[in-house]
Design a protein around this motif. Structure first.
Motif: not given
Length: 91
Positions: A1-28
């Motif tokens: 049985m697969a376990t569901a990944k838990k959402e967690r709060p993160v900030i993600v930056c991009t190559e284009h200098r974007g800065v985003f806050f949100g909730y992610a389950t996978d950050t790879k």
């Protein structure tokens, strides 16, 4: 049985200098799905992007409305403290 990944709060930056806050389950990988994401239009911080992860946006920050988004060309992912997540939600 697969376990569901838990959402967690993160900030993600991009190559284009974007800065985003949100909730992610996978950050790879170069693309990340964020739920209830908000963009930092202007930081308003004195200690840069990492301050957004530690304490959240200041009253001088400009923060966008919420949307579910896919962020591409990811350059960095920051873990967000509970206090910072609360400040992002209140912004």
């Amino acid at each position: 049985m697969a376990t569901a990944k838990k959402e967690r709060p993160v900030i993600v930056c991009t190559e284009h200098r974007g800065v985003f806050f949100g909730y992610a389950t996978d950050t790879k990988g170069p693309e990340i799905e964020l739920k209830r994401a908000r963009m930092a239009i202007a930081f308003g911080t004195t200690r840069g992007v990492m301050e957004l992860a530690e304490t959240g946006p200041t009253r001088n920050s400009k923060i966008s409305a919420r949307a579910d988004i896919e962020v591409r060309k990811v350059s960095a992912v920051f873990e967000v403290t509970p206090a910072a997540a609360k400040a992002w939600e209140a912004a």
